[in-house]
Write a protein that holds these residues in place. Sequence first.
Motif, PDB file in Angstrom:
ATOM      1  N   LYS A 145       0.438  -1.159   0.360  1.00 58.23           N
ATOM      2  CA  LYS A 145      -0.330   0.282   0.297  1.00 58.23           C
ATOM      3  C   LYS A 145       0.483   1.646   0.198  1.00 58.23           C
ATOM      4  N   MET A 146       0.275   2.121  -0.865  1.00 58.88           N
ATOM      5  CA  MET A 146       1.331   3.692  -0.760  1.00 58.88           C
ATOM      6  C   MET A 146       0.780   3.939   0.839  1.00 58.88           C
ATOM      7  N   GLU A 147       1.661   4.680   1.442  1.00 60.83           N
ATOM      8  CA  GLU A 147       1.210   5.582   1.739  1.00 60.83           C
ATOM      9  C   GLU A 147       0.806   6.951   2.394  1.00 60.83           C
ATOM     10  N   LYS A 148       0.199   7.723   3.499  1.00 59.09           N
ATOM     11  CA  LYS A 148      -0.230   8.783   3.033  1.00 59.09           C
ATOM     12  C   LYS A 148       0.916  10.002   2.127  1.00 59.09           C
ATOM     13  N   HIS A 149      -0.006  10.672   1.745  1.00 60.89           N
ATOM     14  CA  HIS A 149       1.043  11.835   0.210  1.00 60.89           C
ATOM     15  C   HIS A 149       1.266  11.312  -0.474  1.00 60.89           C
ATOM     16  N   ASN A 150       0.685   9.879  -1.070  1.00 60.79           N
ATOM     17  CA  ASN A 150       1.101   9.775  -2.477  1.00 60.79           C
ATOM     18  C   ASN A 150       2.672   8.937  -2.175  1.00 60.79           C
ATOM     19  N   LYS A 151       3.443   8.362  -0.394  1.00 61.92           N
ATOM     20  CA  LYS A 151       4.726   7.773  -0.763  1.00 61.92           C
ATOM     21  C   LYS A 151       4.790   6.332  -0.822  1.00 61.92           C
ATOM     22  N   LEU A 152       5.422   5.784  -1.543  1.00 67.14           N
ATOM     23  CA  LEU A 152       5.775   4.311  -1.146  1.00 67.14           C
ATOM     24  C   LEU A 152       6.718   3.822   0.130  1.00 67.14           C
ATOM     25  N   PRO A 153       5.917   2.990   0.763  1.00 74.50           N
ATOM     26  CA  PRO A 153       7.014   3.167   2.570  1.00 74.50           C
ATOM     27  C   PRO A 153       8.156   3.140   2.192  1.00 74.50           C
ATOM     28  N   SER A 154       8.989   3.516   3.287  1.00 74.46           N
ATOM     29  CA  SER A 154      10.331   3.986   2.828  1.00 74.46           C
ATOM     30  C   SER A 154      11.722   2.513   3.417  1.00 74.46           C
ATOM     31  N   LYS A 155      11.132   1.175   3.674  1.00 77.07           N
ATOM     32  CA  LYS A 155      11.956   0.417   3.193  1.00 77.07           C
ATOM     33  C   LYS A 155      11.608  -0.415   1.517  1.00 77.07           C
ATOM     34  N   VAL A 156      11.237   0.322   1.260  1.00 77.19           N
ATOM     35  CA  VAL A 156      11.023  -0.701   0.201  1.00 77.19           C
ATOM     36  C   VAL A 156      11.916   0.576  -0.621  1.00 77.19           C
ATOM     37  N   ILE A 157      11.615   1.382  -0.451  1.00 77.49           N
ATOM     38  CA  ILE A 157      13.101   2.785  -1.254  1.00 77.49           C
ATOM     39  C   ILE A 157      14.026   2.901  -0.543  1.00 77.49           C
ATOM     40  N   SER A 158      14.659   2.030   0.287  1.00 75.47           N
ATOM     41  CA  SER A 158      15.688   2.039   0.800  1.00 75.47           C
ATOM     42  C   SER A 158      16.432   0.990   0.375  1.00 75.47           C
ATOM     43  N   GLU A 159      15.762  -0.066   0.510  1.00 79.37           N
ATOM     44  CA  GLU A 159      15.724  -1.545  -0.527  1.00 79.37           C
ATOM     45  C   GLU A 159      17.061  -1.234  -1.919  1.00 79.37           C
ATOM     46  N   VAL A 160      15.642  -0.766  -2.793  1.00 79.76           N
ATOM     47  CA  VAL A 160      16.009  -0.070  -4.012  1.00 79.76           C
ATOM     48  C   VAL A 160      17.431   0.444  -3.724  1.00 79.76           C
ATOM     49  N   LYS A 161      17.592   1.313  -3.077  1.00 78.17           N
ATOM     50  CA  LYS A 161      18.463   2.319  -2.993  1.00 78.17           C
ATOM     51  C   LYS A 161      19.919   1.361  -2.788  1.00 78.17           C
ATOM     52  N   GLU A 162      19.906   0.211  -2.298  1.00 75.05           N
ATOM     53  CA  GLU A 162      21.037  -0.395  -1.793  1.00 75.05           C
ATOM     54  C   GLU A 162      21.323  -1.292  -2.753  1.00 75.05           C
ATOM     55  N   ILE A 163      20.568  -1.733  -3.701  1.00 72.08           N
ATOM     56  CA  ILE A 163      20.775  -2.429  -4.663  1.00 72.08           C
ATOM     57  C   ILE A 163      20.996  -1.794  -5.560  1.00 72.08           C
ATOM     58  N   LEU A 164      20.484  -0.866  -6.015  1.00 70.07           N
ATOM     59  CA  LEU A 164      21.511   0.058  -7.818  1.00 70.07           C
ATOM     60  C   LEU A 164      22.684   0.535  -6.939  1.00 70.07           C
ATOM     61  N   LYS A 165      22.594   0.839  -5.768  1.00 72.28           N
ATOM     62  CA  LYS A 165      24.293   1.449  -5.435  1.00 72.28           C
ATOM     63  C   LYS A 165      24.992   0.712  -5.400  1.00 72.28           C
ATOM     64  N   GLU A 166      25.078  -0.563  -4.675  1.00 69.07           N
ATOM     65  CA  GLU A 166      25.823  -2.069  -4.896  1.00 69.07           C
ATOM     66  C   GLU A 166      25.879  -1.364  -6.222  1.00 69.07           C
ATOM     67  N   LEU A 167      25.356  -2.022  -6.957  1.00 72.08           N
ATOM     68  CA  LEU A 167      25.687  -2.533  -8.725  1.00 72.08           C
ATOM     69  C   LEU A 167      25.702  -1.439  -9.174  1.00 72.08           C
TER      70      LEU A 167
END
Length: 244
Positions: A145-167
């Motif tokens: 589910k999207m959080e208030k203010h049309n925002k993806l959960p921070s946990k999801v974004i942090s995981e994607v950031k880690e993947i893209l940063k490492e690669l």
Amino acid sequence: MKSRSYASRRKNIYLTALVFILIILLLWILLPSFFLPLERISLMGNYHFSKEEVLALLSHLLGKSLNRLTTKELSSSLSKIGWVKKIEAYKIPPHTLLLRIEERTPFLLVYHNEQYPLLVDDEGYLLEKSPSGYRLPSLYVSGIKMEKHNKLPSKVISEVKEILKELEGTPINVERIYLSKDGDIQIMTKNGLKIILGKPKELYKKLFLLKTFWGRIPNIEKRLLYIDLSCPQAPVIMKREANK
């Protein structure tokens, strides 16, 4: 008699001071409504939305005291524009308000529950629906589910950031990242190699193993169908059939 006269003078002084304070308060409350009313709003730093959009959301502030406007009030009024990250307000007497806008930076194309893509920034805030012209990694999420203010959960974004940063800076070109409602992660490269990461636990170790495989197996995307790193202690690879 003297004590009465002194008490009367002291009472008069208190009354005079009280009347003076009341007059100051009334002037503080009323005068700004007549002096320095907001008549003009100028804008800087907006590239993805128009001045007319801003004026429509701030029209209720016109005529109000320039001195009384706050950045919090302005930010709240412009919260409907997803691109707005930060506002700096400069009051230019007698009637002008200059707004310097800091916009959010596009980060991902998100396919939410297999619907149309959403453009989000690196904090997960929704910028646009059905965007076009952006060459960014895609994230496919389901059951989240999207959080208030049309925002993806921070946990999801942090995981994607880690993947893209490492690669980042490696020959591993990520085209799509899949995130299931159970939290399992998969990656699809631009040349069609599936990488199964499983749960985000030990994500750094899994990505390290992925980079190791990439360096040791020549033409890895042509030779392998998938790499399963969901259990980093026992990684699994599946070769493509010889005729493919």
